[in-house]
Design a protein around this motif. Structure first.
Motif, PDB file in Angstrom:
ATOM      1  N   GLY A 694      21.133  80.016  -0.360  1.00 49.57           N
ATOM      2  CA  GLY A 694      21.912  78.599  -0.300  1.00 49.57           C
ATOM      3  C   GLY A 694      20.969  77.480  -0.210  1.00 49.57           C
ATOM      4  O   GLY A 694      19.870  77.713  -0.621  1.00 49.57           O
ATOM      5  N   ASP A 707      22.419  70.645   8.172  1.00 44.09           N
ATOM      6  CA  ASP A 707      23.480  70.952   7.334  1.00 44.09           C
ATOM      7  C   ASP A 707      23.122  72.400   6.480  1.00 44.09           C
ATOM      8  O   ASP A 707      22.001  72.040   5.722  1.00 44.09           O
ATOM      9  CB  ASP A 707      23.792  69.946   6.324  1.00 44.09           C
ATOM     10  CG  ASP A 707      24.740  68.821   7.208  1.00 44.09           C
ATOM     11  OD1 ASP A 707      25.615  69.051   7.949  1.00 44.09           O
ATOM     12  OD2 ASP A 707      24.262  67.775   7.094  1.00 44.09           O
ATOM     13  N   ALA A 709      24.433  75.375   3.841  1.00 42.93           N
ATOM     14  CA  ALA A 709      25.576  75.913   3.171  1.00 42.93           C
ATOM     15  C   ALA A 709      25.066  77.315   2.574  1.00 42.93           C
ATOM     16  O   ALA A 709      23.968  77.111   1.851  1.00 42.93           O
ATOM     17  CB  ALA A 709      26.055  74.933   1.910  1.00 42.93           C
ATOM     18  N   ASP A 711      25.389  81.768   1.513  1.00 43.33           N
ATOM     19  CA  ASP A 711      26.067  82.808   1.132  1.00 43.33           C
ATOM     20  C   ASP A 711      25.424  83.950   1.969  1.00 43.33           C
ATOM     21  O   ASP A 711      23.970  83.964   1.911  1.00 43.33           O
ATOM     22  CB  ASP A 711      26.335  83.216  -0.351  1.00 43.33           C
ATOM     23  CG  ASP A 711      27.231  82.136  -0.960  1.00 43.33           C
ATOM     24  OD1 ASP A 711      28.095  81.626  -0.229  1.00 43.33           O
ATOM     25  OD2 ASP A 711      26.972  82.047  -2.063  1.00 43.33           O
ATOM     26  N   ALA A 738      30.706  83.978   3.020  1.00 42.41           N
ATOM     27  CA  ALA A 738      29.885  82.491   2.931  1.00 42.41           C
ATOM     28  C   ALA A 738      30.388  81.465   4.165  1.00 42.41           C
ATOM     29  O   ALA A 738      31.306  81.708   5.007  1.00 42.41           O
ATOM     30  CB  ALA A 738      30.587  81.618   1.900  1.00 42.41           C
ATOM     31  N   ARG A 740      29.305  77.576   6.060  1.00 40.66           N
ATOM     32  CA  ARG A 740      28.627  76.148   6.053  1.00 40.66           C
ATOM     33  C   ARG A 740      28.745  75.616   7.643  1.00 40.66           C
ATOM     34  O   ARG A 740      29.589  75.630   8.261  1.00 40.66           O
ATOM     35  CB  ARG A 740      29.659  75.180   5.368  1.00 40.66           C
ATOM     36  CG  ARG A 740      28.924  73.764   5.315  1.00 40.66           C
ATOM     37  CD  ARG A 740      29.733  72.664   4.314  1.00 40.66           C
ATOM     38  NE  ARG A 740      29.059  71.499   4.231  1.00 40.66           N
ATOM     39  CZ  ARG A 740      28.216  71.178   3.193  1.00 40.66           C
ATOM     40  NH1 ARG A 740      28.187  72.290   2.410  1.00 40.66           N
ATOM     41  NH2 ARG A 740      27.869  69.993   3.055  1.00 40.66           N
ATOM     42  N   SER A 742      26.970  72.890  10.428  1.00 43.86           N
ATOM     43  CA  SER A 742      26.344  71.633  10.641  1.00 43.86           C
ATOM     44  C   SER A 742      26.121  71.667  12.306  1.00 43.86           C
ATOM     45  O   SER A 742      26.791  71.975  13.195  1.00 43.86           O
ATOM     46  CB  SER A 742      27.400  70.558  10.288  1.00 43.86           C
ATOM     47  OG  SER A 742      27.622  70.596   9.005  1.00 43.86           O
ATOM     48  N   CYS A 757      31.318  74.841  12.354  1.00 45.41           N
ATOM     49  CA  CYS A 757      31.004  75.828  10.818  1.00 45.41           C
ATOM     50  C   CYS A 757      32.607  76.342  10.481  1.00 45.41           C
ATOM     51  O   CYS A 757      33.723  75.942  11.018  1.00 45.41           O
ATOM     52  CB  CYS A 757      30.118  77.163  11.253  1.00 45.41           C
ATOM     53  SG  CYS A 757      31.018  78.281  12.417  1.00 45.41           S
ATOM     54  N   GLY A 759      33.933  79.258   7.496  1.00 49.20           N
ATOM     55  CA  GLY A 759      33.516  80.312   6.651  1.00 49.20           C
ATOM     56  C   GLY A 759      34.392  81.449   6.583  1.00 49.20           C
ATOM     57  O   GLY A 759      35.570  81.488   7.064  1.00 49.20           O
ATOM     58  N   SER A 797      36.083  79.534  12.003  1.00 48.08           N
ATOM     59  CA  SER A 797      35.293  78.321  11.970  1.00 48.08           C
ATOM     60  C   SER A 797      34.740  78.314  13.175  1.00 48.08           C
ATOM     61  O   SER A 797      35.251  79.024  14.180  1.00 48.08           O
ATOM     62  CB  SER A 797      36.364  76.987  11.790  1.00 48.08           C
ATOM     63  OG  SER A 797      37.566  77.110  12.956  1.00 48.08           O
TER      64      SER A 797
END
Length: 876
Positions: A694, A707, A709, A711, A738, A740, A742, A757, A759, A797
């Motif tokens: 990523g 940050d 992002a 997989d 996957a 993401r 922060s 997060c 995903g 999340s």
């Protein structure tokens, strides 16, 4: 006519007149004198008014113009005339223009607001009109010099008595004034048809004809240059005598004084440009003719010389320039009898002959035809302290305590025009400098600078900074073939480079604020290029083992630097064998192409963490003890500007990168660094037994933010749970999906608080050893054991310290389970779940959830409690 005699008797009877009695006899005589005076005054007034009226009516305009043309020897145009008998007598010509001899151009010779011509009484009484003096107001005079050396002024000044000169046509002057007075004049200069920008303004004074036929000069003026703003150009005073035109103004004896002139304005006058030099100049020049030659001597004083943006100091350099010379104008030959430059502790002398005639071919100047035509410049001792005072006056940042001890001798021989060095040498037995901001001793061994007509050479010179700290050797040369070409070499080693930088800082060549270098280094550099050698043209290497570097944007020093810097015209390359920075050990290379101008790198580190980077880069980490105790008394530190070389692109390889609470192993990525903005793209890493790919963005500001992002594939849940001691051996299986992430803040706690997060994950062969979920649901109470799920999926999340599951589905041999809820970062669980049959499709769960019992899982994740929910509503 009859004659009557007085009566004696009557005479006898008259009383005697006393001597003290007033006499009335002189009264008629006084009245007669007054009548005569009034008649004379009336006659003068009548004559004055009559002549003025005649002037106004134009009766005498042509006659007076011709007379003035005879006086000036030039054609004249006059706007109008006026006459004053009481002031001279004097004829005043208003707005007058005196034409020029065609040989000197078509522009006017003289233009003035008023020219008052004083008439000679003796000639006037004889019925003649002769000009005795001229009073010129606001004149503008053009002085023109022809290529053969003749001036237009020469044909106008009167010739000495007894000189036989034929009149050149009708313009030849017949009578000339003996006195010329000038008020608020201007003198312009022309070289042939070219008008020079240099001029004299505010010209006041007089030119007076002497009985010997010469002119006595007494003039004051201010220098001027067109299109240049002058503030303190000084005042020029010219006094002396010059001869007439038959001898081309010879004999002459002149004295010129130039006082209160600013160096900056003097340079603007002669060069039309401000060179940034400030100071004061005074000049005294005396010149006398000897036949067609000039003997002159001058003395020039320079005081308080310094750069324009530096303050005036008491030790600003001062110098006196004294010259005694003879000038032969026909041969353009200057014989310097004696010349000297006087400094506070030094003297430089010069003497010789110089011919100013240019060579026939400037590209191939010839040697002087006479061997003696050269100038010798020499000095037995020039104090280096004098040179330091000049350097300090024109270079900012030289330490007050810095001193140089030593001297240099010089000798030069110059010849030809333009002057060319035939031979020369500057030599010194050595020098010592010390007393800078950080006391350090600089030693220079014996040195010589050799000059030849087409070369300058500096043989190798040894110097050192500090005591027993190694030596460096420097040599250079400058050659001229088709053009000037320079080359130099610099090599040596030192145990500590800090004294070198301290010495440079004492001379004002300091590094940017906050930069410091410590430790051993060695170099082997050479340069080859144009007239002025520069470091950008250097070729060679600089290497170090154990160097320390302090940078203003780093809170800590980079230590253990073992690196080699290779310089070349194509670009620079830095090979880093080892360096400790950001609490990690680094190695790799950095390279900059001269064409692209951008740094590219390939760096690797063993162990790097976001917390460690924050300790090095965050400005709040620089707070002192007072700032931590009383933060309201100290302003928050601001991020400092990153250097340009930290704006680069390349690849990063990190053995282990920690972004709490996660770890990434064998991280590889393409990196773009722009100050505090770091971006990683095409990143890949090992993540707890699986793989991660990523991108990552890091903003290392006062409040750093991250940050990610990514997989992830086949991440082992057991290894991920083992990061926390209380969760060890609680989970097993693999996960793919996957996510993401922060986070921002300082330290692990702040990062966890701000962590967010989102995903999705798929789990295979997962297990949970906290309880046997089917048995516990059947008994409505916790039963120890293991929950095995060959397949599972989750939408999750995280925020506010919780891992939220909007959907968690577990498949097991005894049925499928559907859950929703959260697990917080203190490992407390709160899930709603129910059992769904194998035949139940996920799309039909909501319709059947009303008939499915719902259970609530709470308590610790290690040993949760389960009980039937009060409501049969299915979890969402």
């Amino acid at each position: 006519m009859s004659l009557t005699l007085p009566n004696p008797a009557a005479v006898e009877t008259q009383p005697p007149v006393s001597p003290e009695s007033p006499s009335h006899a002189p009264r008629p005589r006084l009245r007669r004198k007054l009548r005569i005076l009034l008649v004379v005054i009336a006659a003068f007034l009548l004559v004055d008014l009559s002549i003025s009226a005649a002037f106004e009516l134009g009766w005498l305009h042509r006659t007076l113009t011709s007379r003035l043309e005879a006086a000036f020897g030039r054609p004249i145009e006059v706007s109008n005339y006026s006459f004053s008998l009481f002031e001279g007598p004097r004829i005043e010509a208003n707005y007058i223009t005196v034409g020029e001899d065609p040989r000197f151009g078509s522009e006017y010779f003289l233009r003035a607001d008023q020219v008052a011509a004083g008439l000679r009484w003796s000639a006037l009484l004889r019925g003649k009109l002769e000009v005795g003096s001229l009073f010129i107001s606001n004149p503008s005079l053009n002085l023109v010099r022809l290529p053969d050396g003749e001036w237009n002024l020469e044909s106008w000044l009167p010739r000495p008595p007894g000189t036989l000169v034929q009149a050149a046509g009708k313009n030849a002057p017949s009578q000339r004034p003996h006195l010329i007075e000038i008020s608020n004049g201007r003198i312009n200069f022309k070289q042939g048809d070219t008008k020079l920008p240099f001029a004299f303004i505010s010209v006041d004074g007089s030119l007076e004809d002497t009985p010997a036929g010469s002119w006595r000069i007494n003039l004051e003026a201010q220098p001027f240059r067109a299109a240049v703003n002058l503030q303190e150009a000084g005042e020029l005073t010219l006094r002396g005598f010059v001869g007439g035109t038959s001898s081309r103004l010879r004999p002459a004896s002149l004295e010129l004084d130039w006082d209160a002139a600013s160096i900056s304005d003097v340079l603007r006058l002669f060069r039309g440009f401000d060179y940034g030099m400030r100071g004061a100049l005074s000049l005294q020049l005396t010149a006398q003719t000897q036949g067609y030659n000039w003997n002159f001597s001058s003395s020039t004083q320079f005081r308080h010389l310094h750069r324009w943006d530096l303050p005036v100091r008491t030790d600003d350099p001062a110098a006196n320039l004294n010259i005694q010379a003879n000038w032969n104008s026909e041969d353009a030959r200057l014989e310097i009898k004696q010349a000297s430059i006087e400094l506070p502790r030094s003297n430089v002398h010069a003497s010789g002959v110089m011919t100013f005639a240019p060579a026939a071919d400037p590209a191939n100047p010839q040697e002087p035809s006479i061997k003696d035509e050269r100038v010798e410049i020499s000095s037995r001792s020039v104090a280096l302290s004098d040179l330091l005072s000049w350097f300090r006056a024109f270079h900012q940042g030289v330490a007050e305590q810095f001193e140089v001890r030593g001297s240099a001798a010089l000798h030069f021989a110059l010849a030809g025009w333009p002057p060319r060095i035939q031979s020369g040498e500057i030599s010194s037995a050595g020098a010592i400098a010390d007393g800078g901001r950080t006391p350090v001793t600089i030693r220079m061994e014996k040195a010589s600078l050799l000059f030849a007509p087409d070369s300058i050479a500096l043989p190798p010179v040894l110097f050192s900074a500090g005591t027993r700290n190694g030596q460096f050797r420097f040599s250079a040369s400058l050659q001229h073939a088709a053009r000037w070409h320079s080359s130099w070499k610099f090599n040596g080693s030192t145990h500590d480079v800090r004294p070198l930088f301290d010495a440079a800082e004492s001379l004002g060549f300091s590094l940017p604020a906050g930069w410091r270098f410590y430790g051993p280094a060695e170099c082997n550099l050479a340069g080859d290029g144009a007239l002025v050698p520069t470091f950008q043209s250097a070729i060679g290497t600089i290497s170090s083992s154990g160097l320390k570097i302090a940078a203003p944007f780093l809170n800590r020093e980079i230590t253990g630097v073992k690196a080699t810097v290779s310089l070349s015209p194509q670009g620079d390359k830095i090979r880093v064998l080892s360096a400790n920075a950001f609490a990690a050990d680094w190695s790799g290379s950095l390279q900059r192409s001269a064409a692209a101008g951008e740094w590219k790198f390939a760096l690797s580190a063993d162990d790097l963490s976001a917390v460690g980077m924050d300790r090095w880069l965050n400005p709040q980490r620089r707070e002192n003890l007072l700032g931590r105790i009383l933060p309201f008394l100290v302003s928050a530190p601001k991020p400092r500007q990153m250097p340009s070389w930290l704006r680069a692109r390349g690849t990063l390889s990190i053995g282990e990168f920690t972004l709490a609470p996660f770890q990434f192993r064998r991280l590889r990525a393409d990196a773009a660094i722009a100050g505090r903005q770091w971006k990683l793209s095409n990143a890949s890493a090992d993540f707890y037994g699986g793989a991660l790919s990523g991108s990552m963005s890091l903003d290392l500001a006062a409040q750093p933010s991250y940050d990610v992002a990514a997989d992830f594939h086949d991440v082992r849940l057991g290894q991920l749970a083992a990061r926390t001691f209380s969760l060890a051996n609680l989970f097993s299986g693999t996960a793919s999906g996957a996510v993401r992430i922060s986070a921002k803040g300082l330290g692990r706690a702040a990062l966890l608080r701000s962590l967010s997060c989102e995903g999705r994950a798929q789990l295979l062969n997962s297990s949970y050893s906290g309880m046997d979920l089917p048995e516990s649901m059947a008994a409505a109470a916790r039963r120890p054991g293991i929950t095995i799920s060959p397949r599972a999926s989750a939408d999750f999340s995280c925020a506010n310290g919780r891992l939220n599951f909007s959907r968690l589905q577990l498949a097991s041999p005894r049925g499928d389970f559907l859950a929703s809820g959260y697990v917080d970062f203190q490992r407390r669980v709160n899930l709603d779940l129910h059992l769904i049959g194998d035949a139940v499709e996920p799309a039909a769960l909501d319709s059947q959830s009303a008939q499915t019992p719902v259970f609530q899982l709470t308590g610790s994740l290690n040993s949760p409690e389960i009980h039937r929910a009060k409501s049969n509503a299915a979890p969402h």
